[in-house]
Design a protein around this motif. Structure first.
Motif, PDB file in Angstrom:
ATOM      1  N   VAL A 156       0.838  -1.205   0.000  1.00  0.00           N
ATOM      2  CA  VAL A 156       0.000   0.000   0.000  1.00  0.00           C
ATOM      3  C   VAL A 156       0.871   1.254   0.000  1.00  0.00           C
ATOM      4  O   VAL A 156       0.632   2.203  -0.755  1.00  0.00           O
ATOM      5  CB  VAL A 156      -0.949  -0.003   1.213  1.00  0.00           C
ATOM      6  N   ILE A 232     -12.741  -3.446  -2.156  1.00  0.00           N
ATOM      7  CA  ILE A 232     -12.667  -1.979  -2.251  1.00  0.00           C
ATOM      8  C   ILE A 232     -11.215  -1.508  -2.200  1.00  0.00           C
ATOM      9  O   ILE A 232     -10.780  -0.676  -3.011  1.00  0.00           O
ATOM     10  CB  ILE A 232     -13.485  -1.324  -1.125  1.00  0.00           C
ATOM     11  N   LEU A 233     -10.433  -2.050  -1.262  1.00  0.00           N
ATOM     12  CA  LEU A 233      -9.040  -1.627  -1.119  1.00  0.00           C
ATOM     13  C   LEU A 233      -8.203  -2.046  -2.322  1.00  0.00           C
ATOM     14  O   LEU A 233      -7.389  -1.265  -2.836  1.00  0.00           O
ATOM     15  CB  LEU A 233      -8.441  -2.211   0.165  1.00  0.00           C
ATOM     16  N   THR A 235      -9.261  -2.617  -5.375  1.00  0.00           N
ATOM     17  CA  THR A 235      -9.674  -1.807  -6.520  1.00  0.00           C
ATOM     18  C   THR A 235      -9.066  -0.414  -6.452  1.00  0.00           C
ATOM     19  O   THR A 235      -8.602   0.131  -7.466  1.00  0.00           O
ATOM     20  CB  THR A 235     -11.210  -1.699  -6.567  1.00  0.00           C
ATOM     21  N   ALA A 236      -9.038   0.187  -5.249  1.00  0.00           N
ATOM     22  CA  ALA A 236      -8.464   1.526  -5.082  1.00  0.00           C
ATOM     23  C   ALA A 236      -6.976   1.526  -5.417  1.00  0.00           C
ATOM     24  O   ALA A 236      -6.465   2.455  -6.068  1.00  0.00           O
ATOM     25  CB  ALA A 236      -8.687   2.010  -3.653  1.00  0.00           C
ATOM     26  N   ILE A 237      -6.272   0.492  -4.984  1.00  0.00           N
ATOM     27  CA  ILE A 237      -4.829   0.395  -5.258  1.00  0.00           C
ATOM     28  C   ILE A 237      -4.587   0.286  -6.761  1.00  0.00           C
ATOM     29  O   ILE A 237      -3.741   0.989  -7.331  1.00  0.00           O
ATOM     30  CB  ILE A 237      -4.225  -0.806  -4.513  1.00  0.00           C
ATOM     31  N   TYR A 238      -5.341  -0.598  -7.422  1.00  0.00           N
ATOM     32  CA  TYR A 238      -5.167  -0.776  -8.859  1.00  0.00           C
ATOM     33  C   TYR A 238      -5.553   0.486  -9.632  1.00  0.00           C
ATOM     34  O   TYR A 238      -4.901   0.851 -10.618  1.00  0.00           O
ATOM     35  CB  TYR A 238      -6.007  -1.951  -9.349  1.00  0.00           C
ATOM     36  N   ALA A 239      -6.629   1.156  -9.206  1.00  0.00           N
ATOM     37  CA  ALA A 239      -7.078   2.367  -9.898  1.00  0.00           C
ATOM     38  C   ALA A 239      -6.007   3.450  -9.840  1.00  0.00           C
ATOM     39  O   ALA A 239      -5.725   4.126 -10.847  1.00  0.00           O
ATOM     40  CB  ALA A 239      -8.379   2.871  -9.272  1.00  0.00           C
ATOM     41  N   ALA A 240      -5.406   3.626  -8.664  1.00  0.00           N
ATOM     42  CA  ALA A 240      -4.355   4.638  -8.518  1.00  0.00           C
ATOM     43  C   ALA A 240      -3.167   4.320  -9.416  1.00  0.00           C
ATOM     44  O   ALA A 240      -2.617   5.199 -10.098  1.00  0.00           O
ATOM     45  CB  ALA A 240      -3.912   4.712  -7.051  1.00  0.00           C
TER      46      ALA A 240
END
Length: 422
Positions: A156, A232-233, A235-240
């Motif tokens: 992260v 959710i976490l 997906t957020a990591i991959y999106a960033a």
């Protein structure tokens, strides 16, 4: 004796992050752009996320209904019979043999760049990392849960550092996405398939949570929380990461190739911290992979799916034969990568293909347990998603099919002779 229900929701979420996001994540953005171009890579991240979503829902549902340490192999048995459990175990064993050297080699390309070593040094670093991890497991130093926590936090933090090193790339990525979405019809279906087939590696791992569903304390609500929060976490990591990689290419910063993300932090005051975290992530991930694979091979040897000698324990209780056998396999495949007998991209796609074939049995199991209209829609979406990915694979599909046939033959051989049954 039943497994203890000792896994909390935070521990389960950490396990999800560690299982789904590994050191291979560092190489995927660059590989995706290299394989299909920046536009196809940008569009394939959300496409692959949508492809994986019905599968995540199915694994959540089955984890609630069938809390068994056999996990995916057990689902296959429920859907198709005991022979399918043997076949899936065999495909998993083969895929582990492929995934671990590929993931290690990708991580060691980063180490080679960090230490400023010649290009050919990556294979020797991979040898050293794999041998060290095997030795640690041989002497019984099982990775403790805090190593998983450290690895998850490092992953992260790595993504945060890649973003913060050049924060303007997020905005550049969003602007680039607007253009790519508007001109989506300019990207060929073949490019989208190629990149999606590679990026699917990033979304593997939800099936592994099924192996531990029976150990979750707090019942169904806790299992749901682990899947939802974890998704959710992740997906957020991959999106960033997708936005930063897209923004970098749009801004003229190349992130092509396995180690392309290092270009984001060159000459940055954050570089030393990023390098240290990458080293930690690679070592921790490989150690965990080697541990998990040795247990899988040991179990397959004990069940006579693989040679029985692999199912024997050393005096200290460690699966020594399985560990040594797998180390030999890892080293041979690392050499094959070094000699370019196959590429990292080809290996990733073969591994992903094997998982998709396994998922088809899981979808069938889900359909048998859930006959509602909504469940049928989810199953149909999962079949369509898997079908999109499978459709592009060619002759390599023979690999999981042959392994399935071998699994069936092994199971047939182990059945009692009807003539001997009184």
């Amino acid at each position: 004796m039943a497994l203890k229900k000792s896994m909390s929701v935070p521990q389960g979420v950490v396990l999800a992050i560690c299982t789904i996001i590994g050191s291979g994540l560092l190489g995927l953005p660059g590989l995706a752009i290299e394989a299909g171009g920046v536009a196809a890579a940008a569009l394939s991240w959300p496409l692959t996320l949508m492809i994986s979503l019905p599968l995540v829902v199915i694994f959540l549902s089955l984890s609630l209904e069938v809390q068994d340490s056999g996990g995916v192999a057990r689902y296959a048995a429920l859907a198709l019979g005991n022979w399918a459990e043997t076949a899936v175990s065999l495909i998993f064993a083969f895929t582990f043999m492929l995934c671990i050297p590929i993931g290690t080699y990708m991580g060691c390309i980063y180490l080679q760049k960090i230490f400023g070593l010649p290009e050919g040094a990556a294979v020797w670093l991979a040898f050293a990392v794999l041998a060290t991890s095997t030795l640690v497991n041989l002497i019984g130093l099982r990775p403790a849960s805090w190593i998983n926590v450290a690895s998850a936090l490092s992953l992260v933090l790595l993504v945060i550092l890649f973003v913060s090193a050049q924060p303007h790339l997020l905005g550049a990525g969003l602007n680039a996405y607007e253009g790519y979405i508007a001109d989506w019809n300019q990207v060929s279906v073949n490019s989208l398939w190629t990149v999606s087939a590679i990026l699917f590696w990033a979304f593997l791992g939800w099936e592994n949570l099924s192996f531990g569903s029976g150990e979750v304390a707090g019942g169904r609500r806790a299992i749901k929380a682990i899947f939802v929060i974890g998704f959710i976490l992740v997906t957020a990591i991959y999106a960033a990461l997708a936005l930063v990689a897209t923004g970098a290419e749009a801004s003229g910063i190349s992130v092509h190739g396995v180690s392309g993300l290092l270009n984001l932090v060159e000459n940055s005051p954050l570089a030393s911290l990023v390098y240290g975290l990458i080293i930690l992530v690679v070592l921790a991930n490989v150690n965990a992979w080697v541990f998990a694979a040795s247990r899988l091979i040991f179990s397959a040897g004990s069940a006579r799916i693989l040679p029985g000698g692999l199912g024997l324990l050393a005096p200290n209780g460690m699966p020594r034969n399985a560990l040594i056998f797998m180390l030999a396999v890892y080293l041979v495949l690392c050499l094959a990568l070094h000699w370019k007998l196959f590429t990292v991209t080809q290996g990733l796609m073969l591994a992903n293909q094997n998982f998709i074939v396994i998922y088809l049995a899981v979808i069938l199991c889900y359909f048998r347990f859930n006959r509602s209209f909504g469940a049928r829609l989810i199953a149909l979406a999962a079949v369509a998603s898997s079908g999109f990915l499978v459709a592009g694979f060619g002759w390599t599909l023979i690999v999981p099919l042959v392994l399935t046939a071998i699994g069936y033959a092994i199971d047939l051989r182990r059945r009692p002779d009807p003539a001997s049954v009184v």
